[in-house]
Design a protein around this motif. Structure first.
Motif, PDB file in Angstrom:
ATOM      1  N   LEU A 192     -14.254  41.927 -24.995  1.00 32.23           N
ATOM      2  CA  LEU A 192     -14.233  42.486 -23.644  1.00 32.23           C
ATOM      3  C   LEU A 192     -13.435  41.507 -22.793  1.00 32.23           C
ATOM      4  N   ASP A 193     -12.369  42.002 -22.160  1.00 38.00           N
ATOM      5  CA  ASP A 193     -11.552  41.125 -21.327  1.00 38.00           C
ATOM      6  C   ASP A 193     -11.746  41.451 -19.876  1.00 38.00           C
ATOM      7  N   MET A 194     -11.776  40.422 -19.059  1.00 42.60           N
ATOM      8  CA  MET A 194     -11.825  40.646 -17.615  1.00 42.60           C
ATOM      9  C   MET A 194     -10.561  40.076 -17.018  1.00 42.60           C
ATOM     10  N   TRP A 195      -9.817  40.918 -16.352  1.00 40.12           N
ATOM     11  CA  TRP A 195      -8.547  40.496 -15.787  1.00 40.12           C
ATOM     12  C   TRP A 195      -8.683  40.391 -14.279  1.00 40.12           C
ATOM     13  N   ASP A 196      -8.207  39.284 -13.736  1.00 41.08           N
ATOM     14  CA  ASP A 196      -8.169  39.173 -12.280  1.00 41.08           C
ATOM     15  C   ASP A 196      -6.707  38.944 -11.944  1.00 41.08           C
ATOM     16  N   ILE A 197      -6.029  39.998 -11.453  1.00 39.93           N
ATOM     17  CA  ILE A 197      -4.591  39.846 -11.325  1.00 39.93           C
ATOM     18  C   ILE A 197      -4.169  38.950 -10.183  1.00 39.93           C
ATOM     19  N   LEU A 198      -5.086  38.645  -9.274  1.00 47.93           N
ATOM     20  CA  LEU A 198      -4.703  37.705  -8.224  1.00 47.93           C
ATOM     21  C   LEU A 198      -4.763  36.282  -8.738  1.00 47.93           C
ATOM     22  N   PHE A 199      -5.538  36.075  -9.768  1.00 48.80           N
ATOM     23  CA  PHE A 199      -5.755  34.730 -10.264  1.00 48.80           C
ATOM     24  C   PHE A 199      -4.751  34.412 -11.379  1.00 48.80           C
ATOM     25  N   LYS A 200      -4.685  35.297 -12.339  1.00 49.04           N
ATOM     26  CA  LYS A 200      -3.819  35.035 -13.494  1.00 49.04           C
ATOM     27  C   LYS A 200      -3.324  36.365 -14.018  1.00 49.04           C
ATOM     28  N   GLN A 201      -1.985  36.488 -14.201  1.00 45.53           N
ATOM     29  CA  GLN A 201      -1.519  37.784 -14.705  1.00 45.53           C
ATOM     30  C   GLN A 201      -1.234  37.784 -16.185  1.00 45.53           C
ATOM     31  N   ASN A 202      -1.064  36.619 -16.758  1.00 44.63           N
ATOM     32  CA  ASN A 202      -0.645  36.635 -18.150  1.00 44.63           C
ATOM     33  C   ASN A 202      -1.790  36.799 -19.116  1.00 44.63           C
ATOM     34  N   ASP A 203      -2.923  36.248 -18.714  1.00 48.02           N
ATOM     35  CA  ASP A 203      -4.045  36.280 -19.646  1.00 48.02           C
ATOM     36  C   ASP A 203      -5.267  36.792 -18.933  1.00 48.02           C
ATOM     37  N   PRO A 204      -6.216  37.260 -19.694  1.00 51.13           N
ATOM     38  CA  PRO A 204      -7.447  37.646 -19.008  1.00 51.13           C
ATOM     39  C   PRO A 204      -8.146  36.411 -18.449  1.00 51.13           C
ATOM     40  N   THR A 205      -8.831  36.607 -17.338  1.00 49.06           N
ATOM     41  CA  THR A 205      -9.581  35.515 -16.730  1.00 49.06           C
ATOM     42  C   THR A 205     -10.761  35.135 -17.610  1.00 49.06           C
ATOM     43  N   LEU A 206     -11.337  36.125 -18.238  1.00 49.09           N
ATOM     44  CA  LEU A 206     -12.474  35.847 -19.105  1.00 49.09           C
ATOM     45  C   LEU A 206     -12.400  36.767 -20.297  1.00 49.09           C
ATOM     46  N   SER A 207     -12.569  36.209 -21.459  1.00 52.08           N
ATOM     47  CA  SER A 207     -12.480  37.005 -22.667  1.00 52.08           C
ATOM     48  C   SER A 207     -13.756  36.750 -23.458  1.00 52.08           C
ATOM     49  N   LEU A 208     -14.469  37.810 -23.743  1.00 52.12           N
ATOM     50  CA  LEU A 208     -15.756  37.625 -24.431  1.00 52.12           C
ATOM     51  C   LEU A 208     -15.796  38.417 -25.701  1.00 52.12           C
ATOM     52  N   LYS A 209     -16.240  37.808 -26.787  1.00 53.61           N
ATOM     53  CA  LYS A 209     -16.382  38.608 -27.994  1.00 53.61           C
ATOM     54  C   LYS A 209     -17.785  39.208 -27.976  1.00 53.61           C
ATOM     55  N   VAL A 210     -17.856  40.475 -27.783  1.00 52.87           N
ATOM     56  CA  VAL A 210     -19.155  41.111 -27.641  1.00 52.87           C
ATOM     57  C   VAL A 210     -19.772  41.389 -29.008  1.00 52.87           C
ATOM     58  N   CYS A 211     -18.975  41.917 -29.932  1.00 48.47           N
ATOM     59  CA  CYS A 211     -19.529  42.184 -31.260  1.00 48.47           C
ATOM     60  C   CYS A 211     -18.397  42.202 -32.274  1.00 48.47           C
ATOM     61  N   ASP A 212     -18.756  42.342 -33.522  1.00 44.68           N
ATOM     62  CA  ASP A 212     -17.732  42.245 -34.552  1.00 44.68           C
ATOM     63  C   ASP A 212     -16.965  43.529 -34.770  1.00 44.68           C
ATOM     64  N   GLU A 213     -17.555  44.642 -34.369  1.00 46.12           N
ATOM     65  CA  GLU A 213     -16.815  45.871 -34.613  1.00 46.12           C
ATOM     66  C   GLU A 213     -16.101  46.301 -33.340  1.00 46.12           C
ATOM     67  N   ALA A 214     -15.333  47.365 -33.447  1.00 48.93           N
ATOM     68  CA  ALA A 214     -14.513  47.783 -32.311  1.00 48.93           C
ATOM     69  C   ALA A 214     -15.381  48.283 -31.174  1.00 48.93           C
ATOM     70  N   LEU A 215     -14.922  48.025 -29.960  1.00 52.26           N
ATOM     71  CA  LEU A 215     -15.601  48.545 -28.778  1.00 52.26           C
ATOM     72  C   LEU A 215     -14.856  49.774 -28.328  1.00 52.26           C
ATOM     73  N   TYR A 216     -15.586  50.846 -28.123  1.00 53.27           N
ATOM     74  CA  TYR A 216     -14.921  52.094 -27.796  1.00 53.27           C
ATOM     75  C   TYR A 216     -15.013  52.502 -26.347  1.00 53.27           C
TER      76      TYR A 216
END
Lengths: 597, 95
Positions: free
Chosen positions: A454-478
């Protein structure tokens, strides 16, 4: 192997002596003097062979040489690992009714006389008097204590809230809701309860073609977020639900689109069976990927989109037939053969006549509902992605800009620029499946990917990468949905797990000047795209006029004569011309900005 | 008489809203509040005191509950437990 045993009395003695000197072992041996025999006379003697056992080669055949191996030894206790898990027990909370009780059997507490009599009897009791006197003095002490110091006094004035803690953005998992069935299905749709969001509706279905088995349960569930052990209500449609939405006006009604194309309407007060289901003939012919409630006076209108290329409008009071139908044909002829399959829908209540559809082919189609003729219904298309546009949402604070997600990028568009998106993320490692804006912060959006991140993007802070990237589980998130207060996020995975996360306050509270900064950013990007678009058009015009001129001169010879080499040379030339002009365009824009500053 | 005097003295203190005396079975013996509130307080507080007492004694069997104070946003409930009787006083903060 030969062995010889050699023993002499002297050597025995010497062994004994070393032992005794090393380990302080004392052995006392007493014997009567008379029992001592003659004194021992020690003398040297050469070694005498006592036993000689020669090697017997015939025995060697019964033995094999053991392979040498290294074995480590450890002098420690043998321990074993053992896990214990207590059995989960189901608990339910329910209320208790208190009635007055405790009265002795002969006293009927309804009858005043008897109770008064009982009370008087107790008051005369000796122990009663003593204990009350004693308790009274203790109590008085505490009361006086309370009066001396005001215990409810506010010691620290609650001044301004501490400014910007600047804590790193984080999110923590609060609860995980697992599919209670044996065969796990994907969580394809999520919807929060409209007031307060204590309930989460999740639609479960298996989207992989022909992977559904006969035993797979068709149910979808409504979960109470406090209780992950079992769902609060299960909804039983005729076919698994792909999407599910709560009515924002009425917190009890839900509408769901199912795998076979039907729409079903539930009232959560009425139970698990749908109140009404649309008829198969008039529904979609493919799974209904998205269904949204409309803002209308009656509050009962919805519209749904499916990959069969149709967008249908329904009134939930009468689901036998759709009220309106639109075929997504880019050539605007309403031809169902050429229609594009729709995967996502967006509708903004501030612009009730316009809506947008994201298609399987990567196009985003903007439509006007109130158009008179079918040709005018499709207003314009935005060609952005190489794969299906899985999510589409307008920014709740800036409705002119919308977010789309598909292939491996997320793109932000401005309505006015049809050629390309104004901002886009770089190509991610895995496919993006869903996205949504934060309802409280205009510059924050969330995306979920096929690797379970799960990625959280804050475009005012950083545009190239997500501000926070969390691995929620091993399988795909739909699927992904944010609650209206912006703090809780629910995401659904392929194995039927819906995870509830809480985001840190940094990402869910509106910062100062955020709106104006974001507006400025969008403006700037839109302007850049406009300039590029204008330049593109210019080049194209020039090309066209040039080719027209040359065509009138050569009369069609050019086309036939062009060999592959010539075509490649032409292509290269065009490429360099294009990059040059783009560079110049950027330089010009930079100049403009610097001149502005 | 002595009991009456004690109770009157307590009642006259600042901020005291009500006094209830209940016996070990939870029956209210004396009260200055209305019947409905009394019954409610008696039932609920009795259970709470039992629980508190058992907690204290579970941790250390030599120990025993001497006083229980429940501070809430609106007032404070003070409970003095004895072997057979509980004295409950509800007091408002002094402002």
């Amino acid at each position: 192997m030969t062995a010889s045993l050699v023993l002499t009395v002297e050597s025995v003695l010497s062994i004994v002596s070393t032992l005794s000197s090393g380990m302080e072992i004392v052995h006392v041996y007493t014997k009567l003097h008379s029992e001592f025999g003659r004194q021992c006379l020690f003398s040297d003697r050469p070694a005498e062979l006592l036993v000689d056992v020669p090697a017997d080669q015939s025995l060697a055949s019964q033995f094999t040489q053991r392979t040498r191996r290294d074995q480590s030894l450890q002098a420690s206790r043998d321990m074993s690992e053992h896990r214990v898990n207590t059995k989960r027990f189901e608990s339910e909370s329910c209320g208790l009714n208190h009635e007055e009780g405790g009265w002795p059997k002969d006293v009927n507490h309804q009858v005043m006389e008897q109770t008064i009599r009982f009370r008087k009897k107790v008051e005369k009791d000796e122990s009663y008097i003593n204990s009350i006197l004693q308790l009274g003095s203790v109590m008085e002490h505490c009361i006086r204590q309370n009066n001396a110091v005001d215990i409810y006094q506010d010691c620290f004035e609650d001044g301004e809230m501490p400014e910007e803690h600047q804590e790193p953005p984080s999110a923590k998992t609060i609860n995980v809701f697992r599919d209670p069935n044996e065969l796990k299905r994907t969580v394809t749709g999520l919807s929060w309860h409209p007031d307060g969001g204590e309930k989460l509706a999740a639609a479960y279905s298996c989207l992989e073609f022909q992977k559904t088995s006969r035993d797979m349960s068709l149910d979808s569930y409504i979960w109470d977020i406090e209780n992950p052990n079992r769902p609060e209500l299960s909804l039983k449609p005729a076919s698994p639900l792909v999407c599910l939405e709560y009515n924002p006006k009425d917190c009890h009604s839900l509408v769901g689109g199912s795998y076979n194309g039907q729409i079903a309407y539930w009232d959560s007060r009425r139970g698990s069976q749908p109140v009404e289901t649309s008829s198969v003939e008039h529904s979609h012919r493919d799974p209904v990927y998205k269904i949204i409630w409309l803002q209308s006076k009656t509050g009962t209108d919805t519209f749904s989109a499916s990959t069969d290329g149709q967008v249908l409008w329904w009134d939930v009071r009468k689901l036998s037939e759709p009220t309106e139908r639109l075929v997504l044909d880019p050539s605007r002829e309403g031809n169902p053969e050429r229609a594009l399959g729709a995967i996502s829908l967006d509708f903004e209540s501030t612009m009730p006549t316009k809506f947008m559809v994201g298609t399987e082919q990567g196009l985003v189609v903007s439509c006007n509902r109130k158009a008179k003729t079918p040709t005018e219904k499709v207003v314009c298309t935005y060609d952005g992605h190489q794969g299906p546009v899985y999510a589409l949402q307008r920014n709740p604070f800036f409705p002119k800009n919308f977010l789309t997600v598909g292939d491996w990028t997320a793109r932000i568009w401005s309505e006015d620029i049809k050629e390309s998106s104004i901002m886009w993320t770089k190509y991610q490692m895995s496919y993006l499946m869903d996205a949504c804006w934060s309802p409280v912060r205009p510059s924050v959006f969330f995306t979920v990917k096929m690797d379970g991140v799960l990625d959280m993007w804050d475009i005012l802070f950083k545009q190239n990468d997500p501000t926070l990237s969390l691995k929620v589980c091993d399988e795909a998130l739909y699927s992904l949905r944010l609650q209206d207060n912006g703090r809780l996020v629910a995401c659904g995975s392929q194995q039927g797990e819906a995870t509830l996360l809480e985001i840190s306050s940094g990402l869910s509270t509106l910062q100062k000047n955020e709106k104006s900064l974001l507006a400025a950013m969008f403006e700037r990007e839109t302007k850049r795209e406009k300039i590029l678009e204008a330049r593109q058009r210019e080049i194209r015009l020039k090309e066209r006029s040039r080719s027209e001129q040359s065509r009138s001169e050569d009369g069609g010879r050019e086309d036939i004569d062009q060999s592959p080499l010539q075509l490649m040379a032409r292509a290269e030339e065009d490429f360099y011309v294009l990059t040059e002009t783009e560079k110049k365009g950027k330089e010009r824009e930079d100049q403009d900005l610097s001149s502005e500053l | 008489m002595l009991v009456e005097e004690t109770l009157k003295r307590i009642q006259s203190q600042n901020g005291v809203q009500g006094i209830i005396i209940i016996n070990s079975e939870g029956i209210p013996i004396k009260t200055t509040l209305d019947n409905a509130s009394t019954v409610q307080y008696a039932g609920l507080i009795h259970q709470l005191v039992m629980k508190a007492r058992s907690t204290v004694r579970d941790i250390d069997p030599q120990n025993d509950l001497t006083f229980l104070r429940i501070r809430s946003k609106k007032n404070e409930i003070m409970i003095a437990p004895d072997k057979d009787y509980f004295l409950i006083v509800i007091q408002n903060p002094s402002d």
